[in-house]
Design an enzyme around this catalytic site. Structure first.
Site: not given
Ligand code: HSE
Length: 445
Positions: A21, A51, A54, A140, A142, A144, A209, A213
């Site tokens: 993603t 890299a 898959r 941290v 995304g 921002i 998570d 952060k």
């Protein structure tokens, strides 16, 4: 655009580790905004080698002109690669790859919050010894730019505390459960399909998570080493919908907050579901959005808001780091912005306070037998512990239960005292254990 301005220097060549993603988002943003980015750097940025686990997986981006491999070390060690971007996530093999890049003197841009929270102290030391750097804005909140804001924009301030909604998946789940009454599992599956969730979504829902952060933000805000092990962490999975409803009746929203606060004797670091007054901007941050409220002594409160996860918001932070790194390639290493905001010799090993020493307000929900004297007994225990009640609601018992809910809000007090009072209340015959306890923050100065 003046082409000559950014063709004077040869392009900077990037090796990309991970084509999921975030990797796909980075390629798309770099391709779409290539001219703008070149104007900002004074030269072009080209991904030359990438890299992925898959090579035949479906992609959100074009891979034209990029040499592809399943061997990430060959990207790191490619002598033509000037900067390594790691967006594969997880501790291994990301750790070994970043160490190798640094030992070759190559700057690294990473979105890997777990790796920075656990290994950042050693990685920064290695980078500094090699005269290079690790950039981690995307780790941290995304998109921002909170790392840059804490490290540079607020550099004049003594930062007293910060509080943030810093896990997009958790906030997405809480919002959908509140507004659409959807089940936890159903909303989590949607967050996974949208690419918000961690490979192991327990990291999102159990607060790990967010703790990664928070560790990173606190280290920069207070100029201290990264201390992930000191973060008190409580997840969302135990949260009941009735508590979300009662909190709203009392004028509060429940959010999963990460809180870091400076005290004369140390710092508190904690992640847990928290009641926030509805009128606060943070209480209205919904869906996958993140927000961080930072209190500096000179500026007062500042609020940073934006998408906390997703391909292009995270790519926005990765590419901003790339631009920063490109700008520093010719700078003297001793004049770069330090990893933890203060120069390495000034990093101060502040102790992390135990949760029992933290002072906060509390929401308590007690299931009690419907009989005379129950409320008086509870009020006496609270009074004996010096606990001041701010609000109380008593609900009707359901037809199927012999117990009815009493909901209390307290003024702030020390967690150790609250623990003792809850034990005493749970020992009453008329009260069903366990008492539900959710912490309350006013988020005022
Ligand atoms: N799983 C993370 C979140 C991704 O939901 O916030 C961004 O760090």
């Amino acid at each position: 655009m003046t082409d000559s301005a950014h063709t004077a220097l040869p392009p900077v060549r990037v090796g990309l580790l991970g084509l999921g993603t975030v990797g796909g988002g980075v390629i798309n943003v770099l391709q779409r905004n290539a001219d703008q980015i070149a104007r900002r750097c004074g030269r072009r940025i080209e991904i030359i080698h990438a890299a992925a686990r898959r090579l035949d997986a479906p992609r959100i981006c074009s891979l034209d002109g990029i040499l592809l491999t399943t061997d990430p070390m060959s990207v790191v060690e490619n002598p033509a690669v000037d900067i390594v971007v790691e967006v594969m996530g997880g501790m291994n093999p990301a750790h070994a790859l970043i160490e190798r890049a640094l030992s070759l003197g190559k700057p690294v841009v990473t979105a890997n919050k777990a790796l920075i929270a656990h290994e950042g102290n050693a990685l920064f030391e290695r980078a500094e010894a090699q005269g290079t750097l690790v950039a981690f804005e995307a780790a941290v909140a995304g998109g921002i730019p909170i790392i840059k804001s804490l490290r540079e924009g607020l550099a004049a301030n003594r930062i007293e505390w910060l509080a943030g909604i810093i896990n997009g998946t958790g906030n997405f789940i809480l919002t959908a459960m509140r507004d659409a009454g959807r089940s936890f599992a159903d909303v989590l599956a949607e967050a996974q399909a949208l690419g918000y969730a961690e490979a192991d979504p327990a990291f999102d829902v159990e607060g790990i998570d967010a703790a990664h952060k928070l560790t990173i933000m606190a280290a920069i805000a207070f100029g201290m080493p990264l201390k992930f092990d000191g973060v008190y962490t409580e997840g969302l999975s135990a949260l009941q919908t009735e508590d979300v409803r009662y909190a709203r009746e009392l004028g509060y929203q429940i959010k999963q907050l990460g809180i870091a606060r400076r005290h004369p004797e140390g710092v508190e670091l904690r992640v847990h579901p928290t009641l926030i007054p509805e009128r606060r901007l943070l209480a209205n941050v919904d869906g996958v959005k993140n927000a961080v409220l930072v209190w500096g002594d000179a500026v007062g409160p500042t609020l940073f808001y934006g998408a906390g996860a997703g391909a292009e918001p995270t790519a926005s932070a990765v590419v901003a780091d790339l631009v920063d790194v490109v700008r520093t390639l010719t700078a003297d290493p001793t004049h770069r912005v330090p990893h933890l905001a203060v120069v390495p010799s000034e990093v101060s090993d502040l102790p992390v306070l135990p949760m029992s020493e933290v002072t906060t307000g509390y929401y308590l929900r007690l299931m009690v037998r419907d009989q005379p004297g129950v409320l008086a007994n509870i009020a006496r225990i609270l009074a004996d512990h010096g606990i001041n009640i701010e609000a109380m609601i008593q609900k009707e018992a359901s037809e199927t239960s012999a117990h009815l809910p009493i909901v209390l809000l307290t003024h702030p007090l020390r967690e150790a005292v609250m623990n003792r009072a809850i034990l005493a209340i749970e020992a009453l015959d008329s009260v069903q254990a366990p008492v539900v306890r959710i912490r309350v923050e006013s988020l005022a100065g």
